[in-house]
Design a protein around this motif. Structure first.
Motif, short mmCIF file in Angstrom:
data_model
loop_
_atom_site.label_atom_id
_atom_site.label_comp_id
_atom_site.label_asym_id
_atom_site.label_seq_id
_atom_site.Cartn_x
_atom_site.Cartn_y
_atom_site.Cartn_z
N UNK A 1 4.41 12.04 5.38
CA UNK A 1 4.80 11.10 6.48
C UNK A 1 5.24 9.86 5.98
N UNK A 2 4.93 9.19 4.73
CA UNK A 2 5.31 8.05 4.21
C UNK A 2 6.42 8.00 3.46
N UNK A 3 6.58 9.04 2.68
CA UNK A 3 7.68 9.30 1.74
C UNK A 3 9.05 9.16 2.32
N UNK A 4 10.07 9.09 1.21
CA UNK A 4 11.60 8.77 1.76
C UNK A 4 11.99 10.07 2.52
N UNK B 1 14.92 0.36 4.00
CA UNK B 1 14.89 0.56 2.40
C UNK B 1 13.31 0.00 2.22
N UNK B 2 12.68 -0.21 3.18
CA UNK B 2 11.25 -0.67 2.82
C UNK B 2 10.45 0.55 2.47
N UNK B 3 9.82 0.22 1.37
CA UNK B 3 8.86 1.33 0.66
C UNK B 3 7.82 1.52 1.20
N UNK B 4 7.33 2.67 1.69
CA UNK B 4 6.12 2.83 2.34
C UNK B 4 4.78 3.51 1.50
#
Length: 278
Positions: free
Chosen positions: A119-122, A137-140
């Motif tokens: 869910x959080x990956x690119x 572009x925000x890294x989660x």
């Protein structure tokens, strides 16, 4: 009565074998020199001194306590309104809502944490939502926020269920009497609802904070190894480095910290039961 007491012996034997003996071995390894055998025992406190004199280890301990406090506070802020709503619902609705909360817990916690990686990956759903607002572009993943999200998600049900249990036992005629006497909803909550729900709050804090401070696979998976906590450190000492003695010492330090916290929580609970909370 003696006949029923004999039924406790299997549990006592199981507890000694599964709980007491492993803890005793860990305590023994923590005060042994590296490479010693139990037969040729050599007492030392160098492993404890190593932990408390190294600023990096103390930083990891502080980071673990801080993330556990953040997790506990978020679970309390999110869990209390949910628990209150469930407790004020009808019995049928309560059963449905409790089932909805406990249903994800039927799945292994490791599997649920793996799901958050997708869910959080690119390319995941949350990344696509951010991309819609121009924040693609925000890294989660592999951040402190991801670790905190995973902990809150996994431990929130423990907080909700404990508080809901206390609120369900509350006599709601006291709230009606408070309103009849002219108290505002805020005053009623502060003087009646909150004090009567404190046993559930305290139990919820205990059940969230203790596993959060020692968690290792959630920061490992969602932090990507970049967010190192005390649980990861213990795992690393036993599995990767092979320093069982130092890993045992760190485990004993965490066990002592947890026992002290549980004693403090118990003192607060006894204080509230003494009638000073209402």
């Amino acid at each position: 009565m003696k006949r029923f007491q004999q039924l406790a012996w299997p549990y006592i034997v199981w507890a000694v074998m599964m709980l007491v003996l492993p803890m005793a071995l860990i305590a023994l390894y923590s005060v042994m020199n590296q490479g010693n055998s139990i037969i040729s025992f050599s007492f030392t406190l160098e492993h404890y001194a190593k932990f408390f004199t190294d600023p990096d280890f103390l930083l990891i301990l502080w980071r673990s306590i801080l993330i556990a406090v953040k997790t506990t506070v978020l679970c309390l802020l999110l869990g209390y309104p949910i628990a209150y709503y469930i407790a004020r619902s009808t019995e049928k609705v309560q059963n449905i809502l409790i089932l909805c909360i406990t249903l994800p817990m039927w799945i292994n916690m490791l599997v649920r944490t793996y799901a958050w990686i997708g869910l959080l990956s690119n390319g995941g759903i949350f990344q696509k939502i951010l991309g819609f607002f121009g924040l693609g572009n925000v890294e989660l993943l592999y951040t402190e926020g991801a670790v905190l999200l995973g902990m809150v998600y996994n431990f929130l049900p423990f907080m909700i269920l404990q508080i809901q249990t206390s609120l369900s036992k509350m006599d709601y005629s006291l709230i009606e009497a408070s309103a009849d006497l002219g108290a505002s909803p805020a005053q009623t909550f502060r003087r009646i609802t909150l004090p009567l729900s404190m046993p559930g709050v305290i139990n919820g804090i205990t059940l969230v904070f203790l596993p959060a401070v020692s968690s290792f696979f959630i920061p490992k998976l969602l932090g990507g190894g970049q967010y190192f906590l005390i649980g990861n450190m213990i795992e690393n000492q036993f599995i990767t480095v092979g320093e069982w003695n130092f890993g045992s010492a760190v485990s004993m330090i965490m066990a002592i910290i947890m026992m002290l916290l549980m004693m403090a929580v118990r003192k607060v609970e006894q204080h509230n039961q003494g009638g000073k909370g209402v």
